[in-house]
Scaffold this active site. Structure first.
Site, PDB file in Angstrom:
ATOM      1  N   CYS A 213       0.808  -1.223   0.000  1.00  0.00           N
ATOM      2  CA  CYS A 213       0.000   0.000   0.000  1.00  0.00           C
ATOM      3  C   CYS A 213       0.840   1.272   0.000  1.00  0.00           C
ATOM      4  CB  CYS A 213      -0.940   0.002   1.203  1.00  0.00           C
ATOM      5  SG  CYS A 213      -1.861  -1.533   1.378  1.00  0.00           S
TER       6      CYS A 213
ATOM      7  N   HIS B 242      -3.279   8.022   5.751  1.00  0.00           N
ATOM      8  CA  HIS B 242      -3.482   6.696   5.159  1.00  0.00           C
ATOM      9  C   HIS B 242      -4.928   6.271   5.405  1.00  0.00           C
ATOM     10  CE1 HIS B 242      -2.364   2.989   3.353  1.00  0.00           C
ATOM     11  NE2 HIS B 242      -2.388   2.261   4.453  1.00  0.00           N
TER      12      HIS B 242
ATOM     13  N   GLU C 229      -2.144   5.306  13.494  1.00  0.00           N
ATOM     14  CA  GLU C 229      -1.757   6.505  12.746  1.00  0.00           C
ATOM     15  C   GLU C 229      -2.040   7.756  13.568  1.00  0.00           C
ATOM     16  OE1 GLU C 229      -2.070   8.233   8.193  1.00  0.00           O
ATOM     17  OE2 GLU C 229      -3.560   6.771   8.862  1.00  0.00           O
TER      18      GLU C 229
ATOM     19  N   LYS D 184      -9.651   8.066   1.205  1.00  0.00           N
ATOM     20  CA  LYS D 184     -10.093   6.680   0.987  1.00  0.00           C
ATOM     21  C   LYS D 184     -11.564   6.496   1.334  1.00  0.00           C
ATOM     22  CE  LYS D 184      -5.673   4.292   1.629  1.00  0.00           C
ATOM     23  NZ  LYS D 184      -4.802   5.454   1.935  1.00  0.00           N
TER      24      LYS D 184
ATOM     25  N   HIS E 143      -9.502   1.938  -0.997  1.00  0.00           N
ATOM     26  CA  HIS E 143      -8.055   1.769  -0.883  1.00  0.00           C
ATOM     27  C   HIS E 143      -7.515   1.254  -2.214  1.00  0.00           C
ATOM     28  CE1 HIS E 143      -4.124   1.043   0.443  1.00  0.00           C
ATOM     29  NE2 HIS E 143      -4.355   0.477   1.607  1.00  0.00           N
TER      30      HIS E 143
ATOM     31  N   PHE F  46       1.433  -3.521   4.003  1.00  0.00           N
ATOM     32  CA  PHE F  46       1.738  -4.843   4.546  1.00  0.00           C
ATOM     33  C   PHE F  46       3.252  -5.054   4.550  1.00  0.00           C
ATOM     34  CE2 PHE F  46      -2.423  -7.380   3.493  1.00  0.00           C
ATOM     35  CZ  PHE F  46      -3.121  -6.574   4.377  1.00  0.00           C
TER      36      PHE F  46
END
Length: 406
Positions: free
Chosen positions: A159, A298, A309, A330, A335, A394
């Protein structure tokens, strides 16, 4: 050290197939999420996605070439064409000084899925299977189209992919390795295989209500929504851009790259790696604690990411975190995996240019762990001068871009 600016942008997204349409949709809070139409979602637990609509690749690519490109590559070719035309740089930079940094988190999974079915059913495998599937081919094809013979680096960090691609392109220009770079990311993963795979690792929301699917920082968040598309930026050395009279969207001035080294899918719940990443970007940008900030977070709508976050922002900014303008686009685009960082960098640059903070839509239920200003539901006007765009992937990959209004 060279200064680096953004002189062109292009986008294929769930809320618009060019950057200006996408930006207007973001400002108005348009949701690009709906029930999956690319295939019958009866075969998947996850029912919603943020799909690209009405995309015609033949506007950008010859029909014959289209058949030799996976959808993720078609998206990249379209967005790169838009960005190059927007910049007007074609023919105004030496081929050896033009780079191409376009990444993808997954690559040609449509092709992988279709050709796997062919093998299973005893059919021939396409001779283009490998060059259609591999993650680097979007960067390669765009470089071929524009004769970009400089550095070429297709980043793959899940990502965080396209934030890293833009960040590495920024450093390539800053340190004199190129005069301009076509940078960004692309993704097309709305297939039964990918949707089922992400569902099995408990990453996706299982709601069938598009208005409560991607709800970053909301207490009822329960997983992300798969999106798709491509975002491409033209990064250019400042003096080179000025000499040719290019328009400038924003200046990139900082980049952070760290790893949690914690878990294959889960972020560090304390946000330590994310905080170091943001701090690195701010340090390179020369942040002194007085500028008004916009953070395109994010903000995945997962429990661990959004809480971690938020902690990261507080660790870095202290009490000033409560004064920062934050939002997660998002909530509108879903995403977009390897494309998400570039799309959000574009949003960040346009927020700086226009003095408009796009909202986090469908926000209803406050979470005590997420208690900052996430610009709920409606855009606000704010004369921000410093923008941050954060993405985390990830494997613990963290990326952050810092940019300033010019």
């Amino acid at each position: 050290m060279k200064r680096v600016v953004i002189t062109g942008i292009g986008a294929i997204s769930p809320i618009g197939n060019d950057a200006s349409t996408m930006w207007e949709a973001m400002k108005s809070g348009k949701c690009g999420i709906d029930i999956i139409s690319h295939f019958d979602p009866a075969e998947t637990k996850a029912k919603v996605a943020a799909e690209v609509k009405d995309f015609d690749p033949t506007q950008y690519i010859d029909k014959r070439e289209c058949r030799r490109m996976d959808l993720f590559c078609q998206y990249a070719m379209a967005a790169a064409t838009q960005a190059m035309e927007d910049s007007g740089i074609e023919g105004k930079v030496e081929p050896e000084r033009l780079g191409c940094y376009i990444g993808s988190g997954v690559g040609g999974i449509h092709t992988f899925y279709e050709q796997s079915l062919n093998l299973y059913n005893g059919k021939n495998i396409s001779p283009f299977f490998i060059p259609m599937m591999i993650c680097n081919i979007a960067s390669g094809n765009v470089a071929i189209k524009y004769k970009a013979k400089g550095p070429c680096l297709p980043v793959v960090t899940a990502c965080a992919t396209s934030t890293h691609a833009v960040g590495e392109a920024f450093h390539a220009i800053k340190f004199g390795m190129a005069d301009a770079v076509i940078a960004g990311g692309t993704e097309a993963t709305i297939t039964p295989l990918a949707i089922n795979g992400f569902t099995s690792c408990k990453a996706l929301t299982l709601t069938d209500d598009p208005s409560r699917a991607s709800i970053p920082f909301d207490k009822e968040r329960a997983g992300f929504v798969m999106g798709e598309g491509s975002g491409i930026l033209i990064l250019e050395e400042y003096e080179h851009a000025v000499a040719r009279g290019a328009k400038i969207y924003a200046e990139i001035c900082g980049y952070g790259n760290t790893c949690d080294a914690h878990h294959i899918t889960a972020p560090d719940p304390e946000g330590e790696g994310a905080a170091r990443c943001v701090q690195l970007a701010l340090d390179e940008a020369g942040y002194e604690g007085t500028e008004e900030i916009y953070i395109n977070a994010h903000g995945t709508s997962t429990n661990l990411n959004d809480a971690g976050e938020t902690k990261a922002f507080k660790k870095v900014l202290g009490e000033r975190a409560y004064k920062a303008h934050i939002s997660s686009t998002k909530s509108m685009t879903g995403h977009m995996l390897g494309a998400t960082g570039a799309i959000e960098a574009i949003a960040c640059a346009l927020a700086l240019r226009d003095g408009v903070i796009p909202p986090t839509i469908n926000y209803k239920v406050p979470d005590p762990e997420c208690d900052l200003d996430y610009t709920p539901n409606k855009a606000v006007n704010a004369d921000v001068t410093l923008g941050l765009s954060t993405t985390f992937g990830f494997g613990g990959h963290n990326a952050c871009l810092a940019m300033r209004k010019v």
